[in-house]
Scaffold this active site. Structure first.
Site, PDB file in Angstrom:
ATOM      1  N   ARG A 162      19.472  24.549   9.209  1.00  0.00           N
ATOM      2  CA  ARG A 162      20.505  24.840   8.218  1.00  0.00           C
ATOM      3  C   ARG A 162      21.112  26.211   8.517  1.00  0.00           C
ATOM      4  O   ARG A 162      20.512  27.035   9.217  1.00  0.00           O
ATOM      5  CB  ARG A 162      19.913  24.829   6.808  1.00  0.00           C
ATOM      6  CG  ARG A 162      19.309  23.489   6.390  1.00  0.00           C
ATOM      7  CD  ARG A 162      18.706  23.587   4.998  1.00  0.00           C
ATOM      8  NE  ARG A 162      18.161  22.316   4.541  1.00  0.00           N
ATOM      9  CZ  ARG A 162      16.893  21.934   4.690  1.00  0.00           C
ATOM     10  NH1 ARG A 162      16.030  22.747   5.299  1.00  0.00           N
ATOM     11  NH2 ARG A 162      16.486  20.761   4.238  1.00  0.00           N
ATOM     12  N   LYS A 187      13.832  25.046   2.963  1.00  0.00           N
ATOM     13  CA  LYS A 187      13.964  24.830   1.526  1.00  0.00           C
ATOM     14  C   LYS A 187      12.590  24.748   0.879  1.00  0.00           C
ATOM     15  O   LYS A 187      11.661  24.175   1.436  1.00  0.00           O
ATOM     16  CB  LYS A 187      14.730  23.534   1.261  1.00  0.00           C
ATOM     17  CG  LYS A 187      16.244  23.694   1.228  1.00  0.00           C
ATOM     18  CD  LYS A 187      16.900  22.415   0.741  1.00  0.00           C
ATOM     19  CE  LYS A 187      18.400  22.596   0.587  1.00  0.00           C
ATOM     20  NZ  LYS A 187      19.044  21.358   0.077  1.00  0.00           N
ATOM     21  N   HIS A 259      26.491  22.649   9.517  1.00  0.00           N
ATOM     22  CA  HIS A 259      25.980  21.418   8.918  1.00  0.00           C
ATOM     23  C   HIS A 259      26.370  20.204   9.758  1.00  0.00           C
ATOM     24  O   HIS A 259      25.587  19.258   9.887  1.00  0.00           O
ATOM     25  CB  HIS A 259      26.509  21.268   7.492  1.00  0.00           C
ATOM     26  CG  HIS A 259      25.653  20.399   6.628  1.00  0.00           C
ATOM     27  ND1 HIS A 259      24.347  20.728   6.299  1.00  0.00           N
ATOM     28  CD2 HIS A 259      25.883  19.193   6.039  1.00  0.00           C
ATOM     29  CE1 HIS A 259      23.832  19.781   5.540  1.00  0.00           C
ATOM     30  NE2 HIS A 259      24.740  18.828   5.379  1.00  0.00           N
ATOM     31  N   ARG A 262      24.077  20.016  12.564  1.00  0.00           N
ATOM     32  CA  ARG A 262      22.804  19.471  12.066  1.00  0.00           C
ATOM     33  C   ARG A 262      22.876  17.940  12.036  1.00  0.00           C
ATOM     34  O   ARG A 262      21.934  17.260  12.449  1.00  0.00           O
ATOM     35  CB  ARG A 262      22.543  20.055  10.678  1.00  0.00           C
ATOM     36  CG  ARG A 262      21.306  19.560   9.957  1.00  0.00           C
ATOM     37  CD  ARG A 262      21.165  20.371   8.658  1.00  0.00           C
ATOM     38  NE  ARG A 262      20.228  19.785   7.725  1.00  0.00           N
ATOM     39  CZ  ARG A 262      18.913  19.973   7.759  1.00  0.00           C
ATOM     40  NH1 ARG A 262      18.384  20.712   8.719  1.00  0.00           N
ATOM     41  NH2 ARG A 262      18.118  19.432   6.853  1.00  0.00           N
ATOM     42  N   HIS A 285      13.546  17.675   5.567  1.00  0.00           N
ATOM     43  CA  HIS A 285      13.873  16.913   4.365  1.00  0.00           C
ATOM     44  C   HIS A 285      12.610  16.648   3.558  1.00  0.00           C
ATOM     45  O   HIS A 285      11.543  16.385   4.124  1.00  0.00           O
ATOM     46  CB  HIS A 285      14.510  15.569   4.737  1.00  0.00           C
ATOM     47  CG  HIS A 285      15.915  15.692   5.241  1.00  0.00           C
ATOM     48  ND1 HIS A 285      16.518  14.738   6.027  1.00  0.00           N
ATOM     49  CD2 HIS A 285      16.853  16.666   5.073  1.00  0.00           C
ATOM     50  CE1 HIS A 285      17.751  15.109   6.319  1.00  0.00           C
ATOM     51  NE2 HIS A 285      17.973  16.277   5.755  1.00  0.00           N
ATOM     52  N   TYR A 294      22.055   8.801   7.896  1.00  0.00           N
ATOM     53  CA  TYR A 294      22.273   8.695   9.334  1.00  0.00           C
ATOM     54  C   TYR A 294      22.184   7.246   9.795  1.00  0.00           C
ATOM     55  O   TYR A 294      22.911   6.823  10.688  1.00  0.00           O
ATOM     56  CB  TYR A 294      21.262   9.564  10.081  1.00  0.00           C
ATOM     57  CG  TYR A 294      21.309  11.001   9.641  1.00  0.00           C
ATOM     58  CD1 TYR A 294      22.454  11.765   9.850  1.00  0.00           C
ATOM     59  CD2 TYR A 294      20.236  11.592   8.986  1.00  0.00           C
ATOM     60  CE1 TYR A 294      22.528  13.084   9.431  1.00  0.00           C
ATOM     61  CE2 TYR A 294      20.300  12.911   8.559  1.00  0.00           C
ATOM     62  CZ  TYR A 294      21.438  13.647   8.787  1.00  0.00           C
ATOM     63  OH  TYR A 294      21.510  14.947   8.364  1.00  0.00           O
TER      64      TYR A 294
END
Length: 332
Positions: A162, A187, A259, A262, A285, A294
């Protein structure tokens, strides 16, 4: 009768105690929440004609918050996704307030009942291999900034980090030798390790030999040795996209962001047959279901390819209902 509660001390304790101490939120989360409440307080000041420091908690009610969100979307033109992120920050604060000032529970519940706005989820956008090759070739590697930009782009497209993760990388986060990888705090303050390809390892080894700028040990610093800003990164990407479009004209109409790089990495993994669970771990994730976007993009590519082929002839044997009600239901 419920007594007035000052907003200022409650909001300060939310940031200092809940976010920073208890949750140990990332700098990215804190800055995102900070921006949300700066915008909300300025909106409330205009609406209520009171400076933020004099606002009471009960004045930040559900109607004002809905009006604020509508103003962001309709007047300032932010996306529905960004609107929902602002609401997430507000909900987090009001959940904290529920423990601190339970006497305001009715107001708090009304705010927490404000739903996120639904929106059409578009397929992910990513770059093709020729576009990536052109982008990587764009920086002028005879200059310090060109060598930095080349290494930055290579790490971005090969690791799928990110924006906040890649700009926050330190030189000490790199590990070479057998199993070369980088370590990143993503995250939720979760640490993960991402491996390098041999070509990336060679580029990064050479980059670390460059004289260090600044004293913070930042892997990809600005010319002044500071952490690259969001605008600084986007300026870099825009500059190299423009140069790369001469080699790959399809880049001309595309917006290149960290992004999107990514997404490009994720699509490369998926098309190489990598399991979705591994892709989720790679990208940091929380849920495997997040990688479904995806898979949907891959299916869309296959459908587009199928549409260009010559279909085999054959009679359709699809059932045709003769009942008006069934016909109506089938038309929905």
């Amino acid at each position: 009768m419920t007594k007035h509660a000052s907003l200022a001390p409650l909001l300060e304790s939310f940031f200092l105690q809940r976010l920073m101490q208890q949750r140990q939120a990332s700098p990215h989360t804190i800055s995102s929440y900070r921006d949300t409440f700066r915008q909300l307080l300025k909106f409330a000041e205009r609406r209520l004609r009171k400076p933020p420091s004099r606002l009471n908690f009960e004045e930040i009610d559900a109607p004002l918050i809905v009006a604020f969100l509508d103003d962001l979307e309709n007047r300032q033109g932010i996306s529905v996704r960004s609107r929902n992120l602002r609401l997430t920050a507000i909900h987090s604060f009001f959940r904290y307030a529920a423990f601190e000032i339970p006497e305001h529970s009715a107001q708090i519940q009304r705010v927490l009942a404000i739903p996120s706005k639904r929106f059409t989820r578009t397929l992910v956008n990513f770059l093709t291999r020729p576009e990536v090759d052109a982008l990587l070739a764009a920086p002028d590697r005879s200059t310090w900034s060109g060598r930095r930009d080349h290494a930055f782009l290579l790490v971005a497209v090969q690791t799928g980090l990110r924006l906040s993760e890649i700009t926050g990388l330190k030189r000490d986060d790199l590990f070479f030798g057998t199993g070369a990888h980088l370590r990143v705090i993503g995250k939720g303050r979760k640490e993960r390790c991402t491996p390098f390809a041999k070509s990336t390892t060679a580029v990064l080894r050479n980059w670390l030999k460059e004289p260090q700028r600044g004293d913070q040990g930042i892997l990809f610093p600005s010319a002044r040795g500071e952490r690259l800003s969001v605008h600084g990164v986007q300026y870099m990407l825009n500059k190299h996209r423009q140069i790369a479009s001469a080699m790959s004209p399809s880049l001309e109409g595309k917006r290149v962001t960290v992004h999107r790089l990514r997404h490009t990495m994720a699509m490369d993994l998926l098309q190489a047959g990598v399991d979705r669970a591994v892709i989720a771990l790679w990208l940091g994730h929380e849920s495997v279901e997040t990688t479904q976007i995806y898979l949907e993009a891959t299916l869309a590519m296959k459908e587009a390819a199928l549409a260009k082929t010559s279909p085999y002839s054959g009679k359709s044997s699809r059932f045709r209902p003769d009942d008006n009600l069934l016909a109506f239901l089938n038309s929905l």
